[in-house]
Design a protein around this motif. Structure first.
Motif, PDB file in Angstrom:
ATOM      1  N   THR A 234       0.628  -1.215   0.247  1.00  0.00           N
ATOM      2  CA  THR A 234      -0.069   0.074   0.084  1.00  0.00           C
ATOM      3  C   THR A 234       0.721   1.244   0.041  1.00  0.00           C
ATOM      4  O   THR A 234       0.429   2.253  -0.431  1.00  0.00           O
ATOM      5  N   TYR A 235       1.894   1.191   0.411  1.00  0.00           N
ATOM      6  CA  TYR A 235       3.071   2.381   0.531  1.00  0.00           C
ATOM      7  C   TYR A 235       3.517   2.530  -0.793  1.00  0.00           C
ATOM      8  O   TYR A 235       3.903   3.502  -1.567  1.00  0.00           O
ATOM      9  N   CYS A 240       0.549   4.970   0.214  1.00  0.00           N
ATOM     10  CA  CYS A 240      -0.221   5.241   1.740  1.00  0.00           C
ATOM     11  C   CYS A 240       0.713   5.136   2.784  1.00  0.00           C
ATOM     12  O   CYS A 240       1.357   4.182   3.085  1.00  0.00           O
ATOM     13  N   ARG A 241       0.985   6.409   3.384  1.00  0.00           N
ATOM     14  CA  ARG A 241       2.015   6.545   4.525  1.00  0.00           C
ATOM     15  C   ARG A 241       1.153   5.747   5.844  1.00  0.00           C
ATOM     16  O   ARG A 241       2.037   5.523   6.660  1.00  0.00           O
ATOM     17  N   CYS A 243      -1.879   3.953   7.815  1.00  0.00           N
ATOM     18  CA  CYS A 243      -2.768   2.763   7.835  1.00  0.00           C
ATOM     19  C   CYS A 243      -3.958   3.285   8.636  1.00  0.00           C
ATOM     20  O   CYS A 243      -3.947   4.438   9.287  1.00  0.00           O
ATOM     21  N   ALA A 283      -5.619   0.435   4.411  1.00  0.00           N
ATOM     22  CA  ALA A 283      -4.815   1.731   3.894  1.00  0.00           C
ATOM     23  C   ALA A 283      -5.612   3.027   4.175  1.00  0.00           C
ATOM     24  O   ALA A 283      -6.824   2.988   3.863  1.00  0.00           O
ATOM     25  N   TYR A 285      -5.472   7.014   2.718  1.00  0.00           N
ATOM     26  CA  TYR A 285      -5.040   7.939   1.527  1.00  0.00           C
ATOM     27  C   TYR A 285      -5.611   9.328   1.544  1.00  0.00           C
ATOM     28  O   TYR A 285      -6.772   9.406   1.649  1.00  0.00           O
TER      29      TYR A 285
END
Length: 497
Positions: A234-235, A240-241, A243, A283, A285
Protein backbone atom coordinates in the motif's frame (compact mmCIF):
# COMPACT_ATOMS: atom_id res chain seq x y z
CA UNK A 1 4.37 5.09 -11.21
CA UNK A 2 2.30 1.98 -11.98
CA UNK A 3 3.88 1.58 -15.43
CA UNK A 4 7.42 1.21 -14.07
CA UNK A 5 6.44 -0.88 -11.04
CA UNK A 6 4.33 -3.66 -12.49
CA UNK A 7 3.23 -5.21 -9.17
CA UNK A 8 0.25 -2.83 -9.13
CA UNK A 9 -2.30 -1.65 -11.66
CA UNK A 10 -2.88 1.54 -9.65
CA UNK A 11 -1.26 4.96 -9.36
CA UNK A 12 -1.75 7.34 -6.42
CA UNK A 13 -4.24 10.00 -7.57
CA UNK A 14 -3.88 13.73 -7.09
CA UNK A 15 -6.71 14.66 -4.71
CA UNK A 16 -8.31 18.01 -5.65
CA UNK A 17 -8.56 20.50 -2.79
CA UNK A 18 -12.04 21.27 -4.10
CA UNK A 19 -13.01 18.26 -1.98
CA UNK A 20 -12.47 20.36 1.15
CA UNK A 21 -13.98 23.49 -0.41
CA UNK A 22 -17.12 21.39 -0.99
CA UNK A 23 -17.02 20.18 2.61
CA UNK A 24 -16.86 23.77 3.88
CA UNK A 25 -19.75 24.80 1.65
CA UNK A 26 -21.78 21.86 2.91
CA UNK A 27 -21.15 22.86 6.53
CA UNK A 28 -22.04 26.51 5.83
CA UNK A 29 -25.32 25.52 4.21
CA UNK A 30 -26.28 23.27 7.13
CA UNK A 31 -25.20 25.75 9.79
CA UNK A 32 -26.96 28.71 8.17
CA UNK A 33 -30.13 26.64 7.83
CA UNK A 34 -29.97 25.67 11.51
CA UNK A 35 -29.39 29.26 12.67
CA UNK A 36 -32.19 30.58 10.44
CA UNK A 37 -34.67 28.06 11.86
CA UNK A 38 -33.84 29.35 15.35
CA UNK A 39 -34.05 33.00 14.17
CA UNK A 40 -30.42 33.49 15.14
CA UNK A 41 -28.24 35.98 13.21
CA UNK A 42 -25.98 34.56 10.51
CA UNK A 43 -22.73 35.87 11.85
CA UNK A 44 -19.72 34.58 13.73
CA UNK A 45 -16.99 32.12 12.86
CA UNK A 46 -16.62 28.37 12.79
CA UNK A 47 -13.28 28.03 14.51
CA UNK A 48 -11.15 24.88 14.77
CA UNK A 49 -7.69 24.00 16.01
CA UNK A 50 -5.77 21.49 13.93
CA UNK A 51 -3.63 18.77 15.45
CA UNK A 52 -0.25 19.32 17.11
CA UNK A 53 2.83 17.14 16.81
CA UNK A 54 3.31 14.72 19.71
CA UNK A 55 6.54 13.36 21.13
CA UNK A 56 7.04 9.84 22.43
CA UNK A 57 6.58 10.14 26.19
CA UNK A 58 9.31 12.46 27.59
CA UNK A 59 11.69 12.09 24.65
CA UNK A 60 12.34 14.38 21.70
CA UNK A 61 11.25 11.68 19.24
CA UNK A 62 8.39 13.18 17.24
CA UNK A 63 5.73 10.67 16.20
CA UNK A 64 4.62 10.83 12.56
CA UNK A 65 1.92 13.49 12.47
CA UNK A 66 -1.59 12.84 11.20
CA UNK A 67 -4.07 15.71 11.10
CA UNK A 68 -7.05 15.96 13.48
CA UNK A 69 -9.99 14.55 11.54
CA UNK A 70 -12.52 17.40 11.68
CA UNK A 71 -9.81 19.86 10.67
CA UNK A 72 -8.72 17.54 7.85
CA UNK A 73 -12.33 17.33 6.67
CA UNK A 74 -12.76 21.09 6.38
CA UNK A 75 -9.31 22.24 5.30
CA UNK A 76 -7.23 19.28 4.05
CA UNK A 77 -4.15 20.66 5.79
CA UNK A 78 -1.40 18.08 6.31
CA UNK A 79 0.90 20.24 8.49
CA UNK A 80 0.59 20.50 12.29
CA UNK A 81 -0.07 23.61 14.35
CA UNK A 82 -2.72 25.30 12.18
CA UNK A 83 -6.03 26.94 13.09
CA UNK A 84 -8.91 27.51 10.71
CA UNK A 85 -11.94 29.79 10.59
CA UNK A 86 -14.98 30.11 8.35
CA UNK A 87 -16.95 33.38 8.36
CA UNK A 88 -20.61 32.34 8.51
CA UNK A 89 -21.84 35.58 6.96
CA UNK A 90 -19.47 35.82 3.99
CA UNK A 91 -18.32 32.21 3.63
CA UNK A 92 -14.71 33.40 3.67
CA UNK A 93 -12.24 30.73 4.83
CA UNK A 94 -9.17 31.71 6.86
CA UNK A 95 -6.15 29.62 7.78
CA UNK A 96 -3.72 30.55 10.54
CA UNK A 97 -0.26 29.03 10.10
CA UNK A 98 2.35 28.74 12.87
CA UNK A 99 5.11 31.35 12.65
CA UNK A 100 8.20 29.14 12.37
CA UNK A 101 11.66 29.97 13.72
CA UNK A 102 14.67 30.39 11.46
CA UNK A 103 15.98 27.03 12.71
CA UNK A 104 13.13 25.29 10.94
CA UNK A 105 14.78 26.00 7.59
CA UNK A 106 17.97 24.28 8.77
CA UNK A 107 16.41 21.13 10.19
CA UNK A 108 13.06 20.65 8.46
CA UNK A 109 13.18 22.48 5.16
CA UNK A 110 11.90 25.61 3.47
CA UNK A 111 9.64 27.91 5.44
CA UNK A 112 6.59 28.40 3.24
CA UNK A 113 4.98 31.87 3.06
CA UNK A 114 1.25 32.38 3.70
CA UNK A 115 0.67 32.66 -0.06
CA UNK A 116 1.79 29.03 -0.45
CA UNK A 117 -0.89 27.76 1.93
CA UNK A 118 -3.55 30.02 0.39
CA UNK A 119 -2.89 28.54 -3.04
CA UNK A 120 -2.41 24.95 -1.88
CA UNK A 121 -5.51 24.74 0.30
CA UNK A 122 -7.81 27.03 -1.72
CA UNK A 123 -8.73 29.28 1.20
CA UNK A 124 -9.59 32.97 1.05
CA UNK A 125 -6.69 34.26 3.13
CA UNK A 126 -3.87 33.05 5.40
CA UNK A 127 -2.43 34.72 8.50
CA UNK A 128 -0.20 33.58 11.37
CA UNK A 129 -1.48 32.01 14.59
CA UNK A 130 -0.25 34.95 16.67
CA UNK A 131 -2.69 37.16 14.70
CA UNK A 132 -5.90 35.16 15.40
CA UNK A 133 -7.58 37.56 17.84
CA UNK A 134 -6.83 40.69 15.81
CA UNK A 135 -7.86 39.19 12.47
CA UNK A 136 -11.16 37.76 13.70
CA UNK A 137 -12.08 41.02 15.42
CA UNK A 138 -11.33 42.94 12.21
CA UNK A 139 -13.38 40.50 10.09
CA UNK A 140 -16.40 40.38 12.38
CA UNK A 141 -19.37 42.34 11.04
CA UNK A 142 -21.86 41.90 13.87
CA UNK A 143 -22.34 43.89 17.05
CA UNK A 144 -20.72 43.15 20.40
CA UNK A 145 -18.09 40.46 20.90
CA UNK A 146 -17.38 38.24 17.88
CA UNK A 147 -19.02 34.83 18.20
CA UNK A 148 -17.01 31.62 17.81
CA UNK A 149 -18.66 28.28 17.07
CA UNK A 150 -16.23 25.85 18.69
CA UNK A 151 -16.02 22.08 18.32
CA UNK A 152 -17.11 20.38 21.52
CA UNK A 153 -19.08 17.14 21.60
CA UNK A 154 -19.04 13.43 22.37
CA UNK A 155 -17.51 10.83 20.08
CA UNK A 156 -19.86 7.89 20.66
CA UNK A 157 -17.20 5.35 19.64
CA UNK A 158 -14.41 6.51 21.96
CA UNK A 159 -16.67 8.12 24.60
CA UNK A 160 -14.29 11.08 24.55
CA UNK A 161 -15.07 14.74 23.89
CA UNK A 162 -13.65 16.91 21.13
CA UNK A 163 -11.62 19.68 22.75
CA UNK A 164 -12.61 23.23 21.72
CA UNK A 165 -9.90 25.47 20.26
CA UNK A 166 -7.95 27.75 22.58
CA UNK A 167 -5.71 30.69 21.72
CA UNK A 168 -4.38 33.85 23.31
CA UNK A 169 -7.20 36.37 23.52
CA UNK A 170 -10.06 33.86 23.33
CA UNK A 171 -11.64 35.52 26.38
CA UNK A 172 -12.46 38.52 24.16
CA UNK A 173 -14.97 36.39 22.18
CA UNK A 174 -18.39 34.91 22.74
CA UNK A 175 -18.30 31.12 22.52
CA UNK A 176 -20.95 28.62 21.38
CA UNK A 177 -19.97 25.07 22.41
CA UNK A 178 -23.24 23.33 21.49
CA UNK A 179 -24.12 24.11 17.87
CA UNK A 180 -21.17 23.07 15.72
CA UNK A 181 -20.36 19.48 16.70
CA UNK A 182 -23.63 17.72 15.76
CA UNK A 183 -23.96 19.67 12.49
CA UNK A 184 -20.36 19.09 11.38
CA UNK A 185 -20.55 15.44 12.40
CA UNK A 186 -23.67 14.92 10.30
CA UNK A 187 -21.92 16.54 7.34
CA UNK A 188 -19.25 13.85 7.65
CA UNK A 189 -21.86 11.06 7.65
CA UNK A 190 -22.93 11.65 4.03
CA UNK A 191 -20.05 11.54 1.56
CA UNK A 192 -19.62 13.70 -1.53
CA UNK A 193 -18.59 12.26 -4.89
CA UNK A 194 -15.06 13.60 -4.36
CA UNK A 195 -14.84 11.90 -0.96
CA UNK A 196 -16.18 8.64 -2.40
CA UNK A 197 -13.47 8.68 -5.07
CA UNK A 198 -10.73 8.82 -2.41
CA UNK A 199 -12.38 6.10 -0.30
CA UNK A 200 -12.66 3.99 -3.45
CA UNK A 201 -8.96 4.41 -4.14
CA UNK A 202 -8.09 3.41 -0.55
CA UNK A 203 -10.27 0.33 -1.10
CA UNK A 204 -8.69 -0.45 -4.46
CA UNK A 205 -5.09 -0.39 -3.21
CA UNK A 206 -6.02 -2.22 0.00
CA UNK A 207 -7.94 -4.90 -1.92
CA UNK A 208 -4.95 -5.36 -4.19
CA UNK A 209 -2.66 -5.64 -1.15
CA UNK A 210 -4.92 -8.26 0.46
CA UNK A 211 -4.61 -10.33 -2.72
CA UNK A 212 -0.82 -10.01 -2.52
CA UNK A 213 -1.00 -11.27 1.06
CA UNK A 214 -3.07 -14.28 -0.03
CA UNK A 215 -0.57 -15.11 -2.76
CA UNK A 216 2.43 -14.90 -0.43
CA UNK A 217 0.97 -16.74 2.59
CA UNK A 218 2.85 -19.93 3.44
CA UNK A 219 2.91 -22.31 6.39
CA UNK A 220 5.92 -21.49 8.58
CA UNK A 221 5.80 -17.73 8.07
CA UNK A 222 5.19 -15.27 10.90
CA UNK A 223 1.97 -13.28 11.06
CA UNK A 224 3.97 -10.04 11.01
CA UNK A 225 5.52 -11.01 7.68
CA UNK A 226 2.07 -10.87 6.08
CA UNK A 227 1.41 -7.56 7.81
CA UNK A 228 4.66 -6.36 6.23
CA UNK A 229 3.49 -7.50 2.77
CA UNK A 230 0.32 -5.41 3.14
CA UNK A 231 2.10 -2.31 4.45
CA UNK A 232 4.76 -2.51 1.77
CA UNK A 233 2.26 -2.86 -1.08
CA UNK A 234 0.00 0.00 0.00
CA UNK A 235 2.95 2.35 0.55
CA UNK A 236 5.24 1.25 -2.30
CA UNK A 237 2.54 1.18 -4.96
CA UNK A 238 -0.28 3.15 -3.38
CA UNK A 239 1.48 6.07 -1.71
CA UNK A 240 -0.28 5.28 1.59
CA UNK A 241 2.00 6.36 4.42
CA UNK A 242 -0.68 5.78 7.05
CA UNK A 243 -2.83 2.79 7.89
CA UNK A 244 -6.42 3.36 8.95
CA UNK A 245 -5.80 1.32 12.14
CA UNK A 246 -3.38 -1.21 13.63
CA UNK A 247 -3.22 -4.29 11.41
CA UNK A 248 -4.90 -7.44 12.72
CA UNK A 249 -2.99 -10.44 11.33
CA UNK A 250 -4.43 -13.35 13.26
CA UNK A 251 -4.02 -17.06 12.57
CA UNK A 252 -5.21 -20.18 14.35
CA UNK A 253 -6.76 -19.49 17.74
CA UNK A 254 -5.65 -15.84 17.49
CA UNK A 255 -8.38 -15.26 14.90
CA UNK A 256 -10.92 -15.45 17.75
CA UNK A 257 -9.31 -12.38 19.36
CA UNK A 258 -11.39 -9.56 17.90
CA UNK A 259 -8.74 -6.82 18.13
CA UNK A 260 -5.59 -8.94 17.96
CA UNK A 261 -2.41 -7.19 16.82
CA UNK A 262 -1.98 -4.78 19.73
CA UNK A 263 1.30 -4.35 21.64
CA UNK A 264 0.66 -7.34 23.89
CA UNK A 265 -0.32 -9.58 20.95
CA UNK A 266 1.92 -8.27 18.16
CA UNK A 267 1.11 -10.47 15.16
CA UNK A 268 3.98 -12.82 16.01
CA UNK A 269 2.57 -16.38 15.83
CA UNK A 270 4.05 -18.87 13.34
CA UNK A 271 1.51 -19.98 10.70
CA UNK A 272 0.72 -23.68 11.09
CA UNK A 273 -0.77 -26.13 8.62
CA UNK A 274 -4.53 -26.25 9.19
CA UNK A 275 -4.79 -22.71 10.61
CA UNK A 276 -7.35 -20.19 9.41
CA UNK A 277 -6.04 -16.68 8.86
CA UNK A 278 -8.10 -13.57 9.63
CA UNK A 279 -6.41 -10.47 8.23
CA UNK A 280 -8.09 -7.14 8.98
CA UNK A 281 -6.08 -4.36 7.33
CA UNK A 282 -6.88 -1.09 5.57
CA UNK A 283 -4.78 1.70 4.08
CA UNK A 284 -5.46 5.42 4.41
CA UNK A 285 -4.98 7.89 1.58
CA UNK A 286 -5.32 11.66 1.95
CA UNK A 287 -6.96 11.14 5.35
CA UNK A 288 -9.67 8.81 4.03
CA UNK A 289 -9.54 5.17 5.03
CA UNK A 290 -10.54 1.64 4.18
CA UNK A 291 -11.34 -1.28 6.47
CA UNK A 292 -11.16 -4.74 4.91
CA UNK A 293 -11.04 -8.24 6.37
CA UNK A 294 -10.20 -11.44 4.50
CA UNK A 295 -10.27 -14.93 6.01
CA UNK A 296 -8.68 -17.99 4.43
CA UNK A 297 -6.72 -21.17 5.28
CA UNK A 298 -2.98 -20.55 5.46
CA UNK A 299 -2.26 -23.68 3.39
CA UNK A 300 -4.53 -22.51 0.58
CA UNK A 301 -7.16 -25.27 0.82
CA UNK A 302 -10.38 -25.13 2.84
CA UNK A 303 -11.32 -28.16 4.95
CA UNK A 304 -15.00 -29.09 5.29
CA UNK A 305 -15.16 -27.45 8.74
CA UNK A 306 -13.44 -24.29 7.48
CA UNK A 307 -15.82 -24.19 4.52
CA UNK A 308 -18.82 -24.54 6.84
CA UNK A 309 -17.88 -21.56 9.01
CA UNK A 310 -16.60 -19.46 6.13
CA UNK A 311 -19.74 -19.93 4.02
CA UNK A 312 -21.96 -19.13 7.01
CA UNK A 313 -20.24 -15.76 7.34
CA UNK A 314 -20.15 -15.19 3.56
CA UNK A 315 -23.89 -15.84 3.24
CA UNK A 316 -24.54 -13.34 6.05
CA UNK A 317 -22.25 -10.78 4.39
CA UNK A 318 -23.99 -11.20 1.03
CA UNK A 319 -27.51 -11.20 2.51
CA UNK A 320 -26.88 -7.87 4.22
CA UNK A 321 -25.41 -6.24 1.10
CA UNK A 322 -28.30 -7.57 -1.00
CA UNK A 323 -30.81 -6.01 1.44
CA UNK A 324 -29.12 -2.66 2.09
CA UNK A 325 -30.76 0.49 0.75
CA UNK A 326 -31.92 3.85 2.12
CA UNK A 327 -34.48 3.46 4.90
CA UNK A 328 -33.22 0.07 6.10
CA UNK A 329 -32.44 -0.02 9.84
CA UNK A 330 -28.89 -1.06 10.71
CA UNK A 331 -29.90 -3.03 13.82
CA UNK A 332 -32.19 -5.08 11.56
CA UNK A 333 -29.19 -5.81 9.32
CA UNK A 334 -27.24 -7.01 12.35
CA UNK A 335 -30.08 -9.35 13.27
CA UNK A 336 -30.26 -10.60 9.69
CA UNK A 337 -26.56 -11.46 9.75
CA UNK A 338 -26.93 -13.28 13.07
CA UNK A 339 -29.88 -15.29 11.83
CA UNK A 340 -28.14 -16.39 8.62
CA UNK A 341 -25.07 -17.51 10.57
CA UNK A 342 -27.17 -19.46 13.08
CA UNK A 343 -29.14 -21.15 10.29
CA UNK A 344 -25.90 -22.27 8.61
CA UNK A 345 -24.40 -23.46 11.90
CA UNK A 346 -27.56 -25.46 12.51
CA UNK A 347 -27.39 -26.95 9.02
CA UNK A 348 -23.78 -27.95 9.80
CA UNK A 349 -24.83 -29.72 13.00
CA UNK A 350 -22.95 -27.40 15.39
CA UNK A 351 -26.14 -26.16 17.04
CA UNK A 352 -29.65 -27.66 17.26
CA UNK A 353 -33.13 -26.34 17.85
CA UNK A 354 -35.33 -23.52 16.63
CA UNK A 355 -33.40 -20.57 15.21
CA UNK A 356 -36.02 -18.04 16.33
CA UNK A 357 -35.65 -19.37 19.87
CA UNK A 358 -31.88 -18.98 19.54
CA UNK A 359 -32.36 -15.37 18.43
CA UNK A 360 -34.61 -14.67 21.39
CA UNK A 361 -31.95 -16.05 23.75
CA UNK A 362 -29.28 -13.95 21.96
CA UNK A 363 -27.26 -17.01 20.95
CA UNK A 364 -26.03 -15.10 17.91
CA UNK A 365 -23.99 -12.82 20.18
CA UNK A 366 -22.07 -15.84 21.47
CA UNK A 367 -20.72 -16.41 17.96
CA UNK A 368 -20.66 -12.74 16.85
CA UNK A 369 -20.20 -10.48 19.89
CA UNK A 370 -19.32 -7.36 17.89
CA UNK A 371 -21.57 -5.08 15.87
CA UNK A 372 -22.15 -5.69 12.16
CA UNK A 373 -20.33 -2.57 11.03
CA UNK A 374 -19.58 1.12 11.42
CA UNK A 375 -19.42 4.34 9.43
CA UNK A 376 -16.17 4.80 7.50
CA UNK A 377 -14.48 7.94 6.20
CA UNK A 378 -11.72 10.13 7.57
CA UNK A 379 -11.82 7.93 10.66
CA UNK A 380 -12.07 4.15 10.60
CA UNK A 381 -14.92 4.49 13.07
CA UNK A 382 -16.34 7.65 11.51
CA UNK A 383 -18.56 9.67 13.86
CA UNK A 384 -22.32 10.14 13.74
CA UNK A 385 -23.44 6.65 14.68
CA UNK A 386 -25.76 7.87 17.41
CA UNK A 387 -27.74 11.07 17.05
CA UNK A 388 -28.29 13.17 20.16
CA UNK A 389 -30.78 11.47 22.47
CA UNK A 390 -30.54 8.07 20.76
CA UNK A 391 -30.20 5.19 23.19
CA UNK A 392 -28.01 2.15 22.68
CA UNK A 393 -29.53 -1.30 22.66
CA UNK A 394 -28.89 -3.26 25.85
CA UNK A 395 -28.89 -6.83 24.51
CA UNK A 396 -25.65 -8.80 23.96
CA UNK A 397 -24.25 -8.18 20.47
CA UNK A 398 -26.65 -5.34 19.76
CA UNK A 399 -25.12 -3.24 22.52
CA UNK A 400 -21.84 -3.36 20.56
CA UNK A 401 -23.40 -1.71 17.50
CA UNK A 402 -21.66 1.54 16.58
CA UNK A 403 -24.88 2.77 14.99
CA UNK A 404 -28.54 1.79 14.94
CA UNK A 405 -29.58 4.41 12.41
CA UNK A 406 -31.60 3.99 9.27
CA UNK A 407 -29.39 3.98 6.19
CA UNK A 408 -29.22 7.13 4.07
CA UNK A 409 -27.93 7.66 0.56
CA UNK A 410 -24.30 8.76 0.78
CA UNK A 411 -23.35 6.80 3.87
CA UNK A 412 -20.31 4.53 3.73
CA UNK A 413 -20.54 1.70 6.23
CA UNK A 414 -18.61 -1.52 6.80
CA UNK A 415 -20.36 -4.88 6.54
CA UNK A 416 -18.33 -7.26 8.69
CA UNK A 417 -20.17 -10.30 10.03
CA UNK A 418 -18.08 -12.88 11.84
CA UNK A 419 -18.28 -16.25 13.54
CA UNK A 420 -15.84 -17.00 16.34
CA UNK A 421 -15.26 -19.73 18.88
CA UNK A 422 -14.34 -17.72 21.96
CA UNK A 423 -14.05 -19.77 25.17
CA UNK A 424 -14.93 -16.77 27.33
CA UNK A 425 -18.36 -16.68 25.63
CA UNK A 426 -18.92 -20.29 24.59
CA UNK A 427 -18.26 -22.01 27.92
CA UNK A 428 -20.77 -19.93 29.94
CA UNK A 429 -23.37 -20.32 27.15
CA UNK A 430 -22.84 -24.10 27.08
CA UNK A 431 -23.34 -24.26 30.84
CA UNK A 432 -26.32 -21.87 31.02
CA UNK A 433 -29.75 -23.45 31.51
CA UNK A 434 -31.28 -21.12 28.92
CA UNK A 435 -28.82 -21.86 26.10
CA UNK A 436 -27.01 -25.18 26.80
CA UNK A 437 -29.65 -27.17 24.89
CA UNK A 438 -28.77 -25.42 21.62
CA UNK A 439 -25.24 -26.88 21.44
CA UNK A 440 -24.32 -30.18 19.85
CA UNK A 441 -21.66 -31.00 22.42
CA UNK A 442 -19.99 -33.69 20.30
CA UNK A 443 -19.62 -31.57 17.18
CA UNK A 444 -18.68 -28.21 18.73
CA UNK A 445 -15.66 -29.79 20.41
CA UNK A 446 -14.01 -29.97 16.97
CA UNK A 447 -13.94 -26.17 16.85
CA UNK A 448 -12.23 -25.50 20.21
CA UNK A 449 -9.04 -24.12 18.61
CA UNK A 450 -10.62 -23.05 15.32
CA UNK A 451 -10.45 -19.32 16.02
CA UNK A 452 -12.83 -17.38 13.84
CA UNK A 453 -13.83 -15.99 10.45
CA UNK A 454 -14.69 -12.40 9.57
CA UNK A 455 -15.48 -11.02 6.13
CA UNK A 456 -15.50 -7.24 5.88
CA UNK A 457 -16.31 -4.96 2.97
CA UNK A 458 -16.81 -1.19 2.72
CA UNK A 459 -20.23 -0.39 1.28
CA UNK A 460 -21.61 2.86 -0.16
CA UNK A 461 -25.37 3.35 0.24
CA UNK A 462 -26.79 4.52 -3.09
CA UNK A 463 -30.20 5.91 -4.06
CA UNK A 464 -31.72 2.48 -4.71
CA UNK A 465 -29.39 0.04 -2.99
CA UNK A 466 -25.68 -0.05 -2.33
CA UNK A 467 -22.26 -0.52 -3.93
CA UNK A 468 -19.55 -2.77 -2.51
CA UNK A 469 -16.34 -0.73 -2.79
CA UNK A 470 -14.10 -3.67 -1.79
CA UNK A 471 -12.72 -5.96 -4.51
CA UNK A 472 -11.23 -9.01 -2.78
CA UNK A 473 -11.82 -12.69 -3.62
CA UNK A 474 -14.72 -13.90 -1.47
CA UNK A 475 -15.92 -17.23 -2.86
CA UNK A 476 -13.95 -20.27 -1.71
CA UNK A 477 -13.16 -21.33 -5.27
CA UNK A 478 -11.75 -17.87 -6.03
CA UNK A 479 -9.64 -17.71 -2.86
CA UNK A 480 -8.15 -21.14 -3.52
CA UNK A 481 -7.40 -20.19 -7.13
CA UNK A 482 -5.66 -16.94 -6.13
CA UNK A 483 -3.63 -18.71 -3.44
CA UNK A 484 -2.58 -21.26 -6.06
CA UNK A 485 -1.23 -18.45 -8.27
CA UNK A 486 -4.18 -17.42 -10.46
CA UNK A 487 -4.42 -13.72 -11.34
CA UNK A 488 -7.08 -11.56 -9.74
CA UNK A 489 -9.64 -10.75 -10.98
CA UNK A 490 -9.93 -14.26 -12.37
CA UNK A 491 -10.06 -14.43 -16.13
CA UNK A 492 -13.56 -15.24 -17.30
CA UNK A 493 -13.78 -18.68 -18.85
CA UNK A 494 -16.00 -19.31 -21.90
CA UNK A 495 -19.18 -21.18 -20.98
CA UNK A 496 -18.89 -24.95 -21.31
CA UNK A 497 -20.88 -26.59 -24.11
Amino acid sequence: MASSLSSSSLSPPQVPMELHVTNREKLLKSLRHHLSELSRPLHGFVFLHGGEEQTRHDTDHIELFRQESYFAYLFGVREPGFYGAIDILTGESILFAPRLSADYAVWLGEIKPPSYFKERYLVSVVYYTDEIARVLHNHFQGSGKPLLFLLHGLNTDSNQYAKPAEFEGVDKFEMDLETLHPILTECRVLKSELELAVIQYANDISSEAHVEVMKKTRVGMKEYQLESVFLHHTYMYGGCRHCSYTCICATGENSAVLHYGHAAAPNDKTLEDGDMALFDMGAEYHFYGSDITCSFPVNGKFTSDQSLIYNAVLEAHNAVIYTMKPGVNWADMHMLAEKVILELLKRGGIIVGNVDDMMAKRLGAVFMPHGLGHFLGIDTHDPGGYLKGAERRKEPGLRSLRTTRELLEGMVITVEPGCYFIDALLLPAMESQSTSGFFNQEVIGRFKDFGGVRIESDVHVTANGCKNMTKCPREIVDIEAVMAGAPWPLEKRPPSI
